[in-house]
Design an enzyme around this catalytic site. Sequence first.
Site, PDB file in Angstrom:
ATOM      1  N   ASP A 171      23.976  28.936  56.619  1.00 60.55           N
ATOM      2  CA  ASP A 171      22.954  29.550  57.238  1.00 60.55           C
ATOM      3  C   ASP A 171      23.739  31.036  57.779  1.00 60.55           C
ATOM      4  O   ASP A 171      22.955  30.999  58.926  1.00 60.55           O
ATOM      5  CB  ASP A 171      22.394  28.718  58.324  1.00 60.55           C
ATOM      6  CG  ASP A 171      20.768  29.264  58.574  1.00 60.55           C
ATOM      7  OD1 ASP A 171      20.233  30.051  57.805  1.00 60.55           O
ATOM      8  OD2 ASP A 171      20.301  28.897  59.656  1.00 60.55           O
TER       9      ASP A 171
ATOM     10  N   GLY B  40      13.544  29.144  66.168  1.00 60.90           N
ATOM     11  CA  GLY B  40      12.837  27.863  65.330  1.00 60.90           C
ATOM     12  C   GLY B  40      13.780  26.785  65.780  1.00 60.90           C
ATOM     13  O   GLY B  40      13.409  25.721  65.522  1.00 60.90           O
TER      14      GLY B  40
END
Lengths: 736, 186
Positions: A210, A82
């Site tokens: 993340d 993504g």
Amino acid sequence: MSPDRWTRVKQLFDQAVELPDGERQAFLEGECAAEPEVLAEVLELLASDREDDFLEHAKVAPSAVGQLFGDYRLLEELGSGGTGIVYRALQVSLDREVAIKVMPHHFALSEQRVKRFVREAKAAAGLRHTGIVQVFEVGSHEDSTGSHHYFSMELVPGHDLAREIELQLAGGGILGGGRGELYFRAVAAVVMSCAESLAHAHDAGVVHRDIKPNNIILEPDARPRIVDFGLAKDERLGSITITDKVEGTPHYMSPEQARAVKGKVDARTDVYSLGVVLYELLAFTKPFSGRTSKEVIDKIIVRDPKPLAKVAGDVPRDLRVICGKAMEKRASDRYASAAEFAADLGRYLRKEPILARRPSPLRLLARKAGRNRAVTAGVTAGAATVLAVLAFQSYQERMSLPLVRLTAELAEGGALGSVRISVVQLDEYTGEPLGESREVGATAGDGFRPGTGTWRIRAESDEGIRQDLIRNIRWEGPDLELGVRLWTGLPEQHEMVEFRPEPAPWENEQEGILVGYTNAAGDPDRERVIHLAPFALDVHEVSFGQYRRYLKESGAPRPAGWSSEVVDSIPDELPVMLVTLKEARAYAEWYGLRLPFSTELEYAGRGPSFARYPWGPDPEGGSANIEGYESVPGLDLADKVATYLLNVEPVDSRPEGDTPTGLHHMLGNVAELTESLVAPPDLMDWQSAEVKYSVVAGGTYTHGRRGGILPSMEILDFGGTLGSVSFGFRCARSLE
Amino acid sequence: MQDEQPETTHEPDLASEELFASVYDELHGLARRQMSRQSAGHTLQATALVNEVYLKLSSRMKLAGEAAAWDSREHFLGLASRAMRSILVDHARKKGSQKRNAEGERVALDSAVNVVEASAGDILALDDALELLAKTDRRMASLVELCFFGGCSMEDAAKSLGMSTRTAQREWRLAKAKLRKELGDV
């Protein structure tokens, strides 16, 4: 619409969009005065023409193999996610192969975002660690489709952990040889190595934010390498739309990220996410499942993970406990740092006892009670999740941990060699070390950033003279300049008693020391078994005489609370009062001492038999200065001092109220300031975990009978900006 | 617009329909496998899927000694984009009815539809609006199919439609405005 008219509309639209907004209407009215329908159609289309991500989701950077991006010739697409496409590329000037990640160009939105992307990438590029994939360069490339931002990094062979999990599920993979002892040890080693890499980044002030299996590459020799440091946030910007969806996976988000609370995301967020990775490697399933991101996020906030014992019963108990500790909802319940997470995994691998403890049944119960409130909050929070996630993105600035610098001198004068500094995080209430202490350098060094929470900062000279400083370090707090005065012996005016609580720390979870911090009511939820390191405690409360001498010797300013000369008339033998926590701490540190934790006062006051009174189990067996309270009405300082003088006793008085070890006034007289922090009892759920207050222990002369049981405690506003006429203190020091 | 080559068309003849079916199946299977490995909310990477199907079908035909059944990569992209659109729209329709796919596939395609709808609103409405647009301007509708459902780059889409990149960019801008207007300003 007739084909001709549509052609006409297209033509006019194409011309009009090239004009500045203000000129379009006039242009069109001039062009098609005779075609009102065409005019209306074009105007409507222009009104619908705007730059946003409508229909843009799938427009990633075009496959650009063969192209030259600055110094890089793109050779092969390695993968895409993504957040961009990763290519194998040749860095022409250095003739080396690198990996290059190209941002989808619709992420390259505002200049501000690009700037932030570059800033973050540069922070990541500054990290050098064998467990972190090195970022080489950040740049941008212009072509006909717009500008593409990219960064180059080391080309690492191997596959990511997400792939490894797939391979394991299919009976392959490079970790272990099938599920079993070997595999679990291999997993522990991989996660430990990741935690060590994270610790390095955290020390440098960079939080990954993340961490997920896709961001950890496993080299063929099973060495893990972390990628996308500090970039994750910016990559996700622009890809989030105001709907229920968050691009990318929410599974590894920490509760504080999911709740999107300002200022709460710190190194422990990475500890959480890495905990989830550990969970998945152990269980082959994610801890929270949901059909939508929103569902997953809601569960992260309010639910406990599916218990590993149920999902994967073959996982060794220690690994389950370590995983649970890393994934605690409250950041303050987790490992305080990635280094401690790594250290505990190391203990497991060496077959040593781990430090993490399973939450006691009592704590689980208390947590459950807190959760009920949380569920309600979580439901409301759910509706706002997406906005919250957006807010979370913008709030997360680069981690800002205060820098600590230390200077040292010998209290009695003379030359001092180098002084080593080590830090260890302490439980903010009990004062128990939460891991192993680590060296952070010497006094001549550049300073260090311990992290958030309560820390013991220890300075130790070559001759073994040492001093501990206790500091609660908060996110975005001020940098600290600390001075250490090393004493070769105990300052003459301090008589101390040593305590070596048994059993030895960490020896046996069940046979620790029972403490509880509520007063007479004795709420059992607050009782816990702890392990105290050896310490020494002043026999007496610090007296006015001692404090006055300190003011003279040190030149420290008169306490702010001593605003009236009335204070100067107080006899030397009475306990000092009207000092703040900071003033008391400064006193202790001047003499090479520290303030105690309330657990230390409690242990010393109650003894191993957990007596209710300093003198034993019997209320009549002794007495404390908690009775016969007389007050002088009035609110000004002179009235309060008059009340103090009527009730308080000299620090060495009342031997019948001593503890068996001879400590005076552990109950009553003035209450005593401590380094212990607690969340206020009415806000005990995790939502307010960051609101903390100092504990004042021991009961006061103002309390009367009802406060006459140990531990008798009050809570002082954090940082204690004001002293009180009933709060004094005594000093402590750590022993070997 | 003199800079354009003559418009090429890919009218659905019989061979093309067969080809479409095989691309559809391949893409469907791949989407299902990929998506079920991913979490809910993961982006459907149309580009990656289409590329993978292209490589797979090409190599399969090469192995079988057949010539590729499509004229060019551009031709294939058109087919694949149309297939992708059908897969997602079919799935969205099924969601409304009682017909259900297998659990894994349902979850996978649900999230793909979600991703599409995140930037386009109701996918069925978009499908209708595209049908309508195709009646006025079929090439523009194909452009949307290629860029949005097929995840093609503007260059690839332009090549596939036999127009210049600049024209494609202009058309894309108008297409977005047109669809946004039809869809009631999503």
